[in-house]
Design a protein around this motif. Structure first.
Motif, PDB file in Angstrom:
ATOM      1  N   ASP A   4     -35.568 -41.083 -47.794  1.00 12.65           N
ATOM      2  CA  ASP A   4     -36.580 -42.007 -48.288  1.00 12.65           C
ATOM      3  C   ASP A   4     -36.952 -43.017 -47.207  1.00 12.65           C
ATOM      4  O   ASP A   4     -36.175 -43.279 -46.286  1.00 12.65           O
ATOM      5  N   PRO A   5     -38.142 -43.618 -47.310  1.00 12.91           N
ATOM      6  CA  PRO A   5     -38.600 -44.537 -46.255  1.00 12.91           C
ATOM      7  C   PRO A   5     -37.668 -45.713 -46.009  1.00 12.91           C
ATOM      8  O   PRO A   5     -37.604 -46.229 -44.899  1.00 12.91           O
ATOM      9  N   ASP A   6     -36.951 -46.164 -47.045  1.00 10.76           N
ATOM     10  CA  ASP A   6     -36.086 -47.327 -46.870  1.00 10.76           C
ATOM     11  C   ASP A   6     -34.666 -46.954 -46.477  1.00 10.76           C
ATOM     12  O   ASP A   6     -33.783 -47.835 -46.432  1.00 10.76           O
ATOM     13  N   GLU A   7     -34.401 -45.689 -46.157  1.00  4.07           N
ATOM     14  CA  GLU A   7     -33.060 -45.239 -45.804  1.00  4.07           C
ATOM     15  C   GLU A   7     -32.960 -45.035 -44.289  1.00  4.07           C
ATOM     16  O   GLU A   7     -33.842 -44.408 -43.679  1.00  4.07           O
ATOM     17  N   ASN A   8     -31.903 -45.566 -43.715  1.00  2.00           N
ATOM     18  CA  ASN A   8     -31.724 -45.518 -42.268  1.00  2.00           C
ATOM     19  C   ASN A   8     -31.188 -44.168 -41.814  1.00  2.00           C
ATOM     20  O   ASN A   8     -30.377 -43.536 -42.492  1.00  2.00           O
ATOM     21  N   TRP A   9     -31.640 -43.751 -40.635  1.00  2.00           N
ATOM     22  CA  TRP A   9     -31.038 -42.611 -39.934  1.00  2.00           C
ATOM     23  C   TRP A   9     -30.084 -43.202 -38.894  1.00  2.00           C
ATOM     24  O   TRP A   9     -30.495 -44.002 -38.063  1.00  2.00           O
ATOM     25  N   VAL A  10     -28.833 -42.845 -38.984  1.00  2.00           N
ATOM     26  CA  VAL A  10     -27.821 -43.525 -38.179  1.00  2.00           C
ATOM     27  C   VAL A  10     -26.987 -42.523 -37.386  1.00  2.00           C
ATOM     28  O   VAL A  10     -26.809 -41.373 -37.790  1.00  2.00           O
ATOM     29  N   ASP A  11     -26.511 -42.958 -36.232  1.00  3.59           N
ATOM     30  CA  ASP A  11     -25.470 -42.224 -35.509  1.00  3.59           C
ATOM     31  C   ASP A  11     -24.297 -43.161 -35.313  1.00  3.59           C
ATOM     32  O   ASP A  11     -24.479 -44.357 -35.078  1.00  3.59           O
ATOM     33  N   PHE A  12     -23.077 -42.621 -35.386  1.00  7.08           N
ATOM     34  CA  PHE A  12     -21.889 -43.473 -35.432  1.00  7.08           C
ATOM     35  C   PHE A  12     -20.663 -42.664 -35.023  1.00  7.08           C
ATOM     36  O   PHE A  12     -20.632 -41.430 -35.155  1.00  7.08           O
ATOM     37  N   PRO A  13     -19.616 -43.340 -34.525  1.00  6.04           N
ATOM     38  CA  PRO A  13     -18.359 -42.648 -34.226  1.00  6.04           C
ATOM     39  C   PRO A  13     -17.727 -42.139 -35.517  1.00  6.04           C
ATOM     40  O   PRO A  13     -17.719 -42.832 -36.541  1.00  6.04           O
ATOM     41  N   ILE A  14     -17.181 -40.906 -35.462  1.00 10.58           N
ATOM     42  CA  ILE A  14     -16.596 -40.306 -36.656  1.00 10.58           C
ATOM     43  C   ILE A  14     -15.213 -39.737 -36.328  1.00 10.58           C
ATOM     44  O   ILE A  14     -15.080 -38.773 -35.571  1.00 10.58           O
TER      45      ILE A  14
ATOM     46  N   LEU B  99     -10.072 -42.809 -25.070  1.00 13.80           N
ATOM     47  CA  LEU B  99     -10.097 -41.352 -25.216  1.00 13.80           C
ATOM     48  C   LEU B  99     -11.439 -40.922 -25.809  1.00 13.80           C
ATOM     49  O   LEU B  99     -12.182 -41.739 -26.356  1.00 13.80           O
ATOM     50  N   PRO B 100     -11.793 -39.628 -25.702  1.00  9.17           N
ATOM     51  CA  PRO B 100     -13.104 -39.174 -26.180  1.00  9.17           C
ATOM     52  C   PRO B 100     -13.371 -39.542 -27.639  1.00  9.17           C
ATOM     53  O   PRO B 100     -12.463 -39.552 -28.478  1.00  9.17           O
ATOM     54  N   VAL B 101     -14.651 -39.832 -27.932  1.00 11.86           N
ATOM     55  CA  VAL B 101     -15.104 -40.240 -29.263  1.00 11.86           C
ATOM     56  C   VAL B 101     -16.165 -39.255 -29.737  1.00 11.86           C
ATOM     57  O   VAL B 101     -17.126 -38.975 -29.018  1.00 11.86           O
ATOM     58  N   ALA B 102     -15.992 -38.726 -30.952  1.00 10.06           N
ATOM     59  CA  ALA B 102     -16.999 -37.855 -31.563  1.00 10.06           C
ATOM     60  C   ALA B 102     -18.018 -38.711 -32.312  1.00 10.06           C
ATOM     61  O   ALA B 102     -17.668 -39.753 -32.890  1.00 10.06           O
ATOM     62  N   TRP B 103     -19.275 -38.258 -32.330  1.00  7.76           N
ATOM     63  CA  TRP B 103     -20.355 -38.981 -33.016  1.00  7.76           C
ATOM     64  C   TRP B 103     -21.020 -38.061 -34.036  1.00  7.76           C
ATOM     65  O   TRP B 103     -21.082 -36.843 -33.859  1.00  7.76           O
ATOM     66  N   PHE B 104     -21.550 -38.674 -35.099  1.00  7.69           N
ATOM     67  CA  PHE B 104     -22.242 -37.943 -36.164  1.00  7.69           C
ATOM     68  C   PHE B 104     -23.548 -38.659 -36.457  1.00  7.69           C
ATOM     69  O   PHE B 104     -23.656 -39.880 -36.294  1.00  7.69           O
ATOM     70  N   GLU B 105     -24.565 -37.892 -36.886  1.00 16.74           N
ATOM     71  CA  GLU B 105     -25.827 -38.505 -37.281  1.00 16.74           C
ATOM     72  C   GLU B 105     -26.254 -37.980 -38.645  1.00 16.74           C
ATOM     73  O   GLU B 105     -26.023 -36.803 -38.984  1.00 16.74           O
ATOM     74  N   MET B 106     -26.849 -38.877 -39.435  1.00 18.83           N
ATOM     75  CA  MET B 106     -27.259 -38.536 -40.791  1.00 18.83           C
ATOM     76  C   MET B 106     -28.186 -39.628 -41.314  1.00 18.83           C
ATOM     77  O   MET B 106     -28.268 -40.718 -40.736  1.00 18.83           O
ATOM     78  N   PHE B 107     -28.916 -39.332 -42.413  1.00 20.81           N
ATOM     79  CA  PHE B 107     -29.609 -40.421 -43.083  1.00 20.81           C
ATOM     80  C   PHE B 107     -28.731 -40.886 -44.245  1.00 20.81           C
ATOM     81  O   PHE B 107     -28.003 -40.118 -44.860  1.00 20.81           O
ATOM     82  N   GLU B 108     -28.784 -42.196 -44.513  1.00 25.87           N
ATOM     83  CA  GLU B 108     -27.908 -42.798 -45.508  1.00 25.87           C
ATOM     84  C   GLU B 108     -28.542 -42.661 -46.893  1.00 25.87           C
ATOM     85  O   GLU B 108     -29.421 -43.428 -47.281  1.00 25.87           O
ATOM     86  N   ASP B 109     -28.055 -41.678 -47.645  1.00 27.51           N
ATOM     87  CA  ASP B 109     -28.631 -41.320 -48.941  1.00 27.51           C
ATOM     88  C   ASP B 109     -27.877 -42.038 -50.057  1.00 27.51           C
ATOM     89  O   ASP B 109     -27.214 -41.419 -50.888  1.00 27.51           O
ATOM     90  N   PHE B 110     -27.994 -43.372 -50.105  1.00 21.65           N
ATOM     91  CA  PHE B 110     -27.232 -44.130 -51.082  1.00 21.65           C
ATOM     92  C   PHE B 110     -27.747 -43.930 -52.511  1.00 21.65           C
ATOM     93  O   PHE B 110     -27.028 -44.224 -53.464  1.00 21.65           O
ATOM     94  N   ASN B 111     -28.983 -43.437 -52.667  1.00 25.00           N
ATOM     95  CA  ASN B 111     -29.436 -43.133 -54.025  1.00 25.00           C
ATOM     96  C   ASN B 111     -29.148 -41.688 -54.423  1.00 25.00           C
ATOM     97  O   ASN B 111     -29.457 -41.260 -55.540  1.00 25.00           O
ATOM     98  N   ASN B 112     -28.564 -40.916 -53.502  1.00 26.10           N
ATOM     99  CA  ASN B 112     -28.050 -39.570 -53.796  1.00 26.10           C
ATOM    100  C   ASN B 112     -29.129 -38.593 -54.269  1.00 26.10           C
ATOM    101  O   ASN B 112     -28.843 -37.659 -55.016  1.00 26.10           O
ATOM    102  N   ASN B 113     -30.370 -38.768 -53.798  1.00 24.84           N
ATOM    103  CA  ASN B 113     -31.408 -37.842 -54.245  1.00 24.84           C
ATOM    104  C   ASN B 113     -31.641 -36.690 -53.271  1.00 24.84           C
ATOM    105  O   ASN B 113     -32.482 -35.826 -53.502  1.00 24.84           O
ATOM    106  N   GLY B 114     -30.908 -36.680 -52.151  1.00 16.79           N
ATOM    107  CA  GLY B 114     -31.013 -35.592 -51.187  1.00 16.79           C
ATOM    108  C   GLY B 114     -32.247 -35.639 -50.320  1.00 16.79           C
ATOM    109  O   GLY B 114     -32.529 -34.682 -49.583  1.00 16.79           O
ATOM    110  N   ILE B 115     -33.014 -36.724 -50.391  1.00 17.76           N
ATOM    111  CA  ILE B 115     -34.263 -36.861 -49.636  1.00 17.76           C
ATOM    112  C   ILE B 115     -34.171 -38.107 -48.760  1.00 17.76           C
ATOM    113  O   ILE B 115     -33.658 -39.145 -49.176  1.00 17.76           O
TER     114      ILE B 115
END
Length: 851
Positions: free
Chosen positions: A154-164, A136-152
């Motif tokens: 950062d160069p070491d943070e991945n931009w990812v797309d994934f089923p949601i 059945l249809p799958v929705a996808w989302f994209e975001m950068f993974e802000d594991f340090n929670n600074n809202g920016i």
């Protein structure tokens, strides 16, 4: 003084909360350590799912007497015809637990259309949960993974797309695709879920030899056993914590103890290894396993030797280990990325006879604050509701929302979200432990009970006596096919081996036996049916009668996934005969049965609508209708996706010589049948997308028959019909799949109007592979669908060159493994491969050969 104490208490609480928050932010994120791992992107997913318009309709509503909660089931239209009886049992189980269920059939690729249906049922019927079944249809989302929670970013943070899955469970939120690339990137408004979602998706589990339909049917079989208390385990759980999270092991154990007071903790960094988990834990009969380990979609990466080495437990290994737990919480990166082939969450779910639910993430990250999930489960909540409540407490709350999204937005349930963790134990009677014979056990039980039979030969004639019970070998609870051949009911040539004679319904089940040596003076040597039971995963062989050597039917049973072979009759129906009702014969091997007069394989007489689908019907024999014979003026039905080969008849191998009401023959392969006279004799029928080749001098004799898009040797007038060698892979050894040069590839039609009625090609082939393939092309002719949309060009002959080869395996027969060796003498070794097929002609595995 009291006021000062109060202020101090507040300050202590604030410090405690801040310390706890900081501590959780220090928890290492589970990641994929394979540097070469490439996940399927949204663009690749979209290529595999080109646009298809939505077709959706409600099939039924099953209302519970208790009228407690409302639950929605949405099933892929392609899959539904193959799992109809499983869904009916599922709805009955839901009703018994107080759920009203609404069943909807859906076909199409629009996530918006799918969500609109969820919104309608939520608003009008107040549904609490949804099971999404099939592709059945799958929705996808994209975001950068802000594991340090600074809202920016950062160069070491991945931009990812994934089923949601949150997109479907959040009914009232605002979702936008602000850069118009087809992937959501904005979520605001009321962001918390209103309903629990679970996905049951098996179409991409190709490490497993079974088709999608077989896997889903098996899943619902164990779902039924589990929620009726027939699958019981030790009452223990396991928290298995690899090195990076060993510090928090006691805390994770305490959360699991809300649900299982007897929870084993393994978190010593020298003990948590791939070998230990694989060999000692997966087979240890824990009911629930929570595993913390760095992972990818298809493997766990266990840290060993103080971090100097990494060893794997792969999804392929899971496929043959047959682990015994019912539930898994996978604190394991991307383990639940269900769009990936052979993902770990799906393999835990479908690759054994036990697991009914997994929870994990489709991306980096996983669950934290486990007590907020296990707490609702311990209070008799469902999996879907527990995740909904956890989400409301843990995600998109407070100032840490970016960190929370990075950790949690991929969370997904694979399996049935309406399941609870604990059910009352069902009544199981064991043979021979409780009763020495199967009949004595049947006499002792009541409707809804299970008679479970150990391996052995039981010389007796069994009668259900009107009881709607399940009688099964250990295949039912293990899915190990060895129990089918080793659990034998021998009729001792003393009448029918198994009898249903009192109108038993679809909850009467016979599963996992060899039924043999029945001799009935009149009807039903192997199985005699007057009712609507389910007969599945049995071997029915070497039985005899006047009519119905293997199975005699008056009623509307479902006969699926059986081997029906070497049965004989003197009049009609060597393999199966149906006298009245609306039987379903699906996914069986019907072979080497014989009738002296009518219907060597299948005979239908004075019957209603019948479905004969996805069967291999081969080497049966009779005077008339060597493969199939309809001798019924009022019969009708659909015959689709069957491989009908090498049957023998004096006169007509397919005999529909009476004025049937309405008959559809769609996407069948009729080839190399041996007849002295005519091929198919048929009236009042439509033939679409069939192959008729090397059967008789005159392939069809007919009246009032419409033939479209068929490959018929000798030719036939009509739209889309051709007369060309179908180029089967190798008929000499029973391989009737299409070679890449076959003119039948892409030569069929997906839908067509004939005489004011629309007819549609099946949405899958005999093996359950999607039809058409690739999506957007036209379907192939015949029972098998290739992976090509059109035949390859450049060949100058109709057959592939033959080579001299020798092939052997040892030991033979074998269990559970064998060694295959072969030699090949040819100058052309390019694209050599070894392909393994089962008895039904279904492809099990392909091995590329490097020479």
């Amino acid at each position: 003084m009291k006021k000062l104490n109060f202020v101090i208490l507040i300050l202590v609480c604030i410090l405690a909360v801040n310390t706890l928050s900081a501590r959780y932010k220090d928890i290492p994120v589970t990641r994929d350590l394979n540097p070469n791992q490439k996940y399927k992107t949204f663009e690749e997913y979209k290529q595999d799912h080109p646009f298809k318009p939505t077709r959706c309709s409600e099939i039924n509503r099953v209302i519970s007497d208790d009228r407690d909660e409302n639950f929605l089931i949405i099933v892929n239209s392609n899959l539904y015809p193959q799992i109809t009886s499983s869904i009916a049992t599922y709805q009955n189980d839901l009703a018994n637990e107080g759920f009203n269920s609404f069943l909807v059939e859906f076909d199409g690729t629009s996530i918006l259309d799918l969500k609109c249906y969820l919104m309608i049922y939520y608003q009008e019927e107040d549904i609490k949960g949804v099971a999404l079944i099939g592709d059945l249809p799958v929705a996808w989302f994209e975001m950068f993974e802000d594991f340090n929670n600074n809202g920016i970013w950062d160069p070491d943070e991945n931009w990812v797309d994934f089923p949601i899955e949150l997109y479907f469970s959040d009914i009232n939120g605002i979702w936008e695709d602000q850069d118009s690339n087809g992937i959501f990137d904005y979520h605001e408004g009321d962001k918390h879920p209103e309903i629990g979602i679970g996905r049951i998706k098996a179409d991409n589990m190709n490490y497993l030899s079974s088709s999608e339909a077989e896997l889903v049917n098996s899943y619902f079989q164990k779902n039924h056993l589990y929620r009726n208390g027939f699958l019981q385990n030790t009452g223990e759980a396991l928290t298995y914590i690899d090195d990076d999270w060993s510090y928090w092991g006691p805390e994770y154990q305490a959360a699991m103890q809300l649900l299982y007071p007897e929870t084993v903790l393994v978190h010593d960094i020298n003990q948590t290894t791939a070998d230990d988990y694989r060999m000692n834990r997966l087979s240890a009969e824990y009911e629930f396993i929570q595993v913390h380990v760095h992972s990818g979609p298809d493997a766990h990466h266990f840290c060993e030797d103080n971090g100097n080495t990494w060893n794997l437990v792969t999804s392929y290994q899971i496929s043959y280990l047959n682990p015994t737990s019912f539930f898994y919480n996978l604190f394991a990166c991307s383990n639940s990325r269900f769009t990936e082939s052979n993902n770990m969450g799906g393999m835990y779910l479908f690759g054994n006879g036990y697991c009914v639910g997994t929870i994990g993430s489709t991306k980096t990250g996983s669950m934290l604050w486990f007590e907020d999930f296990y707490g609702p489960l311990s209070l008799d909540g469902t999996m879907g509701e527990a995740l909904r409540q956890w989400w409301a407490l843990s995600v998109d709350v407070g100032n840490d929302w970016m960190w929370q999204r990075s950790w949690f937005y991929g969370m997904a349930i694979q399996g049935d979200p309406s399941l609870k963790i604990h059910y009352l134990e069902g009544n199981i009677v064991n043979v021979p432990q409780d009763y020495p014979t199967i009949q004595q056990a049947i006499d002792a039980v009541e409707n809804g009970d299970l008679v479970l039979v150990d391996p052995g030969t039981y010389v007796e004639n069994v009668n259900y006596n009107g009881k709607n019970i399940t009688v099964a070998s250990l295949f039912l609870t293990t899915q190990d096919t060895i129990y089918i051949s080793s659990t034998i009911i021998d009729g001792n040539q003393n009448g029918s081996v198994v009898t249903f004679e009192s109108g038993e319904d679809s909850t009467a089940v016979l599963c996992g036996f060899t039924i043999t040596n029945g001799l009935a003076p009149y009807n039903g040597g192997g199985i005699k049916i007057n009712g609507s039971p389910l007969i599945e995963n049995c071997i029915i062989q070497n039985n005899s009668a006047t009519r119905g050597g293997g199975i005699y039917i008056t009623g509307s049973p479902i006969i699926r996934n059986n081997i029906i072979q070497s049965n004989t009759v003197t009049v009609a129906g060597g393999g199966i005969i149906s006298y009245c009702g609306e039987m379903v014969i699906r996914n069986n091997l019907i072979s080497q049965n014989h009738s002296d007069i009518y219907g060597g394989g299948i005979h239908v007489e004075i019957s209603g609508f019948v479905e004969i689908a996805n069967n291999r019907i081969s080497a049966n024999s009779s005077h008339r209708g060597g493969a199939i014979c309809f001798h019924a003026e009022n019969a009708g039905g659909i015959i689709k996706n069957n491989l009908v080969i090498e049957n023998i008849a004096d006169y007509i191998y397919l005999d529909f010589d009476y004025q049937t009401e309405s008959l559809e023959l769609i996407n069948n392969t009729f080839a190399y049948n041996v007849v002295d006279s005519l091929g198919i004799c048929i009236y009042n029928a439509v033939l679409i997308n069939n192959i008729l080749w090397e059967n008789a001098d005159e392939e069809i004799i007919s009246s009032n028959v419409a033939v479209r898009y068929c490959n018929i040797q000798g030719g036939w007038e009509g739209e889309g019909n051709i007369d060309e060698d179908p180029c089967f892979i190798n008929p000499d050894i029973g391989l009737y799949t299409l070679s890449m040069y076959s003119p039948c590839i892409g030569a069929g039609i997906d839908e067509i109007e004939i005489g004011g009625t629309w007819y549609y090609a099946p949405l899958s082939d005999i093996e359950g592979s999607p039809r058409p393939n690739p999506a957007g092309s036209m379907p192939d002719m015949g029972a098998y669908e290739s992976f090509l949309g059109e035949p390859q060009v450049g060949i100058t002959q109709n057959q592939l060159p033959k080579t001299d080869h020798q092939l052997s395996n040892y030991p033979n027969p074998f269990n559970p493994s064998t060694t295959i060796s072969f030699s090949l003498t040819t100058e052309d070794t390019e694209s050599t491969e070894l392909v393994i097929y089962n008895l039904k002609g279904q492809k099990i595995k392909t091995f590329p050969v490097i020479l």
